[in-house]
Design a protein around this motif. Sequence first.
Motif, PDB file in Angstrom:
ATOM      1  N   ALA A 157     -12.692   2.523 -42.050  1.00 26.61           N
ATOM      2  CA  ALA A 157     -14.493   2.726 -41.257  1.00 26.61           C
ATOM      3  C   ALA A 157     -15.432   2.588 -42.347  1.00 26.61           C
ATOM      4  O   ALA A 157     -16.907   2.184 -42.422  1.00 26.61           O
ATOM      5  CB  ALA A 157     -14.557   3.565 -40.220  1.00 26.61           C
ATOM      6  N   ARG A 158     -15.419   3.911 -42.954  1.00 28.82           N
ATOM      7  CA  ARG A 158     -16.157   4.048 -44.260  1.00 28.82           C
ATOM      8  C   ARG A 158     -16.786   2.234 -44.724  1.00 28.82           C
ATOM      9  O   ARG A 158     -18.173   2.328 -45.074  1.00 28.82           O
ATOM     10  CB  ARG A 158     -15.534   4.889 -45.477  1.00 28.82           C
ATOM     11  CG  ARG A 158     -17.149   5.303 -46.840  1.00 28.82           C
ATOM     12  CD  ARG A 158     -16.053   6.186 -47.622  1.00 28.82           C
ATOM     13  NE  ARG A 158     -15.034   5.393 -48.149  1.00 28.82           N
ATOM     14  CZ  ARG A 158     -15.705   4.663 -49.248  1.00 28.82           C
ATOM     15  NH1 ARG A 158     -17.066   4.057 -49.204  1.00 28.82           N
ATOM     16  NH2 ARG A 158     -14.278   3.401 -49.967  1.00 28.82           N
ATOM     17  N   GLN A 159     -15.859   1.519 -45.785  1.00 30.89           N
ATOM     18  CA  GLN A 159     -15.711   0.661 -46.118  1.00 30.89           C
ATOM     19  C   GLN A 159     -16.357  -0.398 -45.046  1.00 30.89           C
ATOM     20  O   GLN A 159     -18.125  -1.346 -45.827  1.00 30.89           O
ATOM     21  CB  GLN A 159     -14.895   0.406 -46.754  1.00 30.89           C
ATOM     22  CG  GLN A 159     -14.132   0.813 -47.776  1.00 30.89           C
ATOM     23  CD  GLN A 159     -12.800   0.724 -48.077  1.00 30.89           C
ATOM     24  OE1 GLN A 159     -12.270  -0.509 -47.952  1.00 30.89           O
ATOM     25  NE2 GLN A 159     -11.875   0.944 -48.947  1.00 30.89           N
ATOM     26  N   LEU A 160     -16.551  -0.320 -43.701  1.00 35.35           N
ATOM     27  CA  LEU A 160     -16.945  -1.550 -42.922  1.00 35.35           C
ATOM     28  C   LEU A 160     -18.444  -1.233 -42.603  1.00 35.35           C
ATOM     29  O   LEU A 160     -19.543  -2.207 -42.362  1.00 35.35           O
ATOM     30  CB  LEU A 160     -16.450  -0.900 -42.123  1.00 35.35           C
ATOM     31  CG  LEU A 160     -14.974  -2.102 -42.163  1.00 35.35           C
ATOM     32  CD1 LEU A 160     -13.814  -1.891 -40.982  1.00 35.35           C
ATOM     33  CD2 LEU A 160     -15.364  -3.967 -42.251  1.00 35.35           C
ATOM     34  N   HIS A 161     -18.611   0.090 -42.645  1.00 34.11           N
ATOM     35  CA  HIS A 161     -20.223   0.598 -42.363  1.00 34.11           C
ATOM     36  C   HIS A 161     -20.814   0.716 -43.378  1.00 34.11           C
ATOM     37  O   HIS A 161     -22.232  -0.054 -43.589  1.00 34.11           O
ATOM     38  CB  HIS A 161     -19.764   2.260 -42.088  1.00 34.11           C
ATOM     39  CG  HIS A 161     -21.478   3.211 -41.884  1.00 34.11           C
ATOM     40  ND1 HIS A 161     -22.471   2.816 -40.704  1.00 34.11           N
ATOM     41  CD2 HIS A 161     -21.656   4.182 -42.201  1.00 34.11           C
ATOM     42  CE1 HIS A 161     -23.607   2.878 -40.836  1.00 34.11           C
ATOM     43  NE2 HIS A 161     -22.940   4.312 -42.096  1.00 34.11           N
ATOM     44  N   GLU A 162     -20.687   0.364 -44.875  1.00 32.10           N
ATOM     45  CA  GLU A 162     -21.346   0.844 -45.672  1.00 32.10           C
ATOM     46  C   GLU A 162     -21.079  -0.986 -46.539  1.00 32.10           C
ATOM     47  O   GLU A 162     -22.582  -1.650 -46.798  1.00 32.10           O
ATOM     48  CB  GLU A 162     -20.645   1.038 -47.614  1.00 32.10           C
ATOM     49  CG  GLU A 162     -20.348   2.551 -46.969  1.00 32.10           C
ATOM     50  CD  GLU A 162     -19.907   2.846 -48.384  1.00 32.10           C
ATOM     51  OE1 GLU A 162     -19.569   2.413 -49.307  1.00 32.10           O
ATOM     52  OE2 GLU A 162     -20.437   4.045 -48.421  1.00 32.10           O
ATOM     53  N   ALA A 163     -21.055  -1.809 -45.632  1.00 35.19           N
ATOM     54  CA  ALA A 163     -20.677  -3.206 -45.946  1.00 35.19           C
ATOM     55  C   ALA A 163     -21.632  -3.782 -44.722  1.00 35.19           C
ATOM     56  O   ALA A 163     -22.344  -4.651 -44.889  1.00 35.19           O
ATOM     57  CB  ALA A 163     -19.370  -4.282 -46.169  1.00 35.19           C
ATOM     58  N   GLY A 164     -21.827  -2.602 -43.537  1.00 33.30           N
ATOM     59  CA  GLY A 164     -22.287  -3.465 -42.996  1.00 33.30           C
ATOM     60  C   GLY A 164     -21.996  -4.536 -41.301  1.00 33.30           C
ATOM     61  O   GLY A 164     -22.330  -4.502 -40.769  1.00 33.30           O
ATOM     62  N   GLU A 165     -20.821  -4.419 -41.523  1.00 30.66           N
ATOM     63  CA  GLU A 165     -19.253  -4.693 -40.590  1.00 30.66           C
ATOM     64  C   GLU A 165     -19.844  -3.939 -39.353  1.00 30.66           C
ATOM     65  O   GLU A 165     -19.395  -5.167 -38.624  1.00 30.66           O
ATOM     66  CB  GLU A 165     -18.445  -5.337 -41.814  1.00 30.66           C
ATOM     67  CG  GLU A 165     -18.331  -6.411 -42.213  1.00 30.66           C
ATOM     68  CD  GLU A 165     -18.423  -7.651 -42.104  1.00 30.66           C
ATOM     69  OE1 GLU A 165     -18.299  -7.961 -40.489  1.00 30.66           O
ATOM     70  OE2 GLU A 165     -19.671  -8.219 -42.516  1.00 30.66           O
ATOM     71  N   LEU A 166     -19.652  -2.155 -40.049  1.00 25.89           N
ATOM     72  CA  LEU A 166     -19.197  -2.295 -38.552  1.00 25.89           C
ATOM     73  C   LEU A 166     -20.435  -2.357 -37.785  1.00 25.89           C
ATOM     74  O   LEU A 166     -20.331  -1.976 -36.083  1.00 25.89           O
ATOM     75  CB  LEU A 166     -18.643  -0.354 -39.158  1.00 25.89           C
ATOM     76  CG  LEU A 166     -18.943   0.382 -37.677  1.00 25.89           C
ATOM     77  CD1 LEU A 166     -17.273  -0.047 -37.239  1.00 25.89           C
ATOM     78  CD2 LEU A 166     -18.714   1.933 -38.250  1.00 25.89           C
ATOM     79  N   ARG A 167     -21.777  -2.105 -37.288  1.00 29.61           N
ATOM     80  CA  ARG A 167     -22.436  -2.509 -36.575  1.00 29.61           C
ATOM     81  C   ARG A 167     -22.194  -3.696 -35.617  1.00 29.61           C
ATOM     82  O   ARG A 167     -21.733  -4.161 -34.992  1.00 29.61           O
ATOM     83  CB  ARG A 167     -23.958  -2.701 -37.496  1.00 29.61           C
ATOM     84  CG  ARG A 167     -24.803  -3.302 -36.853  1.00 29.61           C
ATOM     85  CD  ARG A 167     -26.458  -3.274 -37.234  1.00 29.61           C
ATOM     86  NE  ARG A 167     -26.712  -1.891 -38.098  1.00 29.61           N
ATOM     87  CZ  ARG A 167     -27.381  -0.793 -36.899  1.00 29.61           C
ATOM     88  NH1 ARG A 167     -27.709  -0.619 -36.077  1.00 29.61           N
ATOM     89  NH2 ARG A 167     -27.419   0.273 -37.650  1.00 29.61           N
ATOM     90  N   ARG A 168     -21.694  -4.457 -36.327  1.00 31.95           N
ATOM     91  CA  ARG A 168     -21.266  -6.513 -36.423  1.00 31.95           C
ATOM     92  C   ARG A 168     -20.404  -6.288 -34.806  1.00 31.95           C
ATOM     93  O   ARG A 168     -20.240  -6.725 -34.212  1.00 31.95           O
ATOM     94  CB  ARG A 168     -20.561  -7.194 -37.386  1.00 31.95           C
ATOM     95  CG  ARG A 168     -20.428  -8.308 -36.406  1.00 31.95           C
ATOM     96  CD  ARG A 168     -20.217  -9.672 -37.936  1.00 31.95           C
ATOM     97  NE  ARG A 168     -18.988  -9.097 -38.262  1.00 31.95           N
ATOM     98  CZ  ARG A 168     -17.871  -9.632 -37.576  1.00 31.95           C
ATOM     99  NH1 ARG A 168     -17.211 -10.239 -36.707  1.00 31.95           N
ATOM    100  NH2 ARG A 168     -16.736  -8.626 -38.284  1.00 31.95           N
ATOM    101  N   LEU A 169     -19.043  -5.136 -35.487  1.00 33.45           N
ATOM    102  CA  LEU A 169     -17.918  -5.075 -34.498  1.00 33.45           C
ATOM    103  C   LEU A 169     -18.421  -4.157 -32.845  1.00 33.45           C
ATOM    104  O   LEU A 169     -17.930  -4.183 -32.157  1.00 33.45           O
ATOM    105  CB  LEU A 169     -17.129  -4.115 -35.593  1.00 33.45           C
ATOM    106  CG  LEU A 169     -16.486  -4.999 -36.839  1.00 33.45           C
ATOM    107  CD1 LEU A 169     -15.328  -3.784 -37.134  1.00 33.45           C
ATOM    108  CD2 LEU A 169     -15.649  -5.894 -35.554  1.00 33.45           C
ATOM    109  N   LEU A 170     -19.515  -3.478 -33.409  1.00 32.09           N
ATOM    110  CA  LEU A 170     -19.957  -2.463 -32.094  1.00 32.09           C
ATOM    111  C   LEU A 170     -20.563  -3.430 -31.364  1.00 32.09           C
ATOM    112  O   LEU A 170     -20.804  -2.818 -30.397  1.00 32.09           O
ATOM    113  CB  LEU A 170     -20.511  -1.253 -32.820  1.00 32.09           C
ATOM    114  CG  LEU A 170     -19.350  -0.560 -33.553  1.00 32.09           C
ATOM    115  CD1 LEU A 170     -20.646   0.967 -33.885  1.00 32.09           C
ATOM    116  CD2 LEU A 170     -18.139  -0.584 -32.558  1.00 32.09           C
ATOM    117  N   GLU A 171     -20.858  -4.556 -31.501  1.00 25.84           N
ATOM    118  CA  GLU A 171     -22.038  -4.981 -30.685  1.00 25.84           C
ATOM    119  C   GLU A 171     -21.444  -5.366 -29.567  1.00 25.84           C
ATOM    120  O   GLU A 171     -20.262  -6.499 -29.432  1.00 25.84           O
ATOM    121  CB  GLU A 171     -22.520  -6.164 -31.420  1.00 25.84           C
ATOM    122  CG  GLU A 171     -23.184  -6.594 -32.654  1.00 25.84           C
ATOM    123  CD  GLU A 171     -23.764  -7.747 -33.962  1.00 25.84           C
ATOM    124  OE1 GLU A 171     -23.287  -8.718 -32.777  1.00 25.84           O
ATOM    125  OE2 GLU A 171     -24.517  -8.174 -34.484  1.00 25.84           O
ATOM    126  N   GLY A 172     -22.312  -5.456 -28.440  1.00 24.09           N
ATOM    127  CA  GLY A 172     -21.905  -5.575 -27.210  1.00 24.09           C
ATOM    128  C   GLY A 172     -21.579  -4.239 -26.443  1.00 24.09           C
ATOM    129  O   GLY A 172     -20.840  -3.948 -25.568  1.00 24.09           O
TER     130      GLY A 172
END
Length: 204
Positions: free
Chosen positions: A132-147
């Motif tokens: 989760a930390r790595q995805l958050h820092e890469a900006g990918e976690l926001r994309r996964l949470l879209e919708g």
Amino acid sequence: MEEVAGGGSSWPYAKKPQQHQLGRSLTYHHPYQGQGRRLQPAQRHQLPDVRAPRPAVVLYTTSLRGVRRTFTDCSAVRAVLRGFRVAVDERDLSMDAALRRELQGLLAARGRAFSLPQLFVGGRLVGGAEEARQLHEAGELRRLLEGAAGQDPAFVCDACGGVRFVPCPACAGSRKVFVEEEGRTSCCGHCNENGLVRCPACSS
């Protein structure tokens, strides 16, 4: 690691874990409260709603502080999700042994070892605190949470006070019920080992 204004880190607990630990009085399950929906006039040829369902955000955690690293990791992921203002179905394994078995089965089916926390989005395993930390820092976690459904981070459930469990209404938390036909008490089949059931008002 991503830097923010003031030289700090964007990931919770990078320096001072205790500053972001949330009390168990907060819960993140419901969409925004008090937002009514205006009724629209009926349309004769209205098309059906074919929008994709909102991805459910499920976080398996523990509220026990027995292992400090585990508790800190759970708090870190919870804080990040809170910052995204999404509704989270948080499943506290320390409150119900069935949730532990549930998570063990999900991880075993994916060839993963058991650990906490574990984040799922739309049925997809995102992973633990490090993923989760790595995805958050890469900006990918926001994309996964879209919708995902929105949630006011200050919302507290009136029914359970944010602990996500309530005493079983069938046995009042005693785990015993009286069977009139047999004239004896029996073990309640509606609650867990603690005499609790998941809060019907804020848990899915």
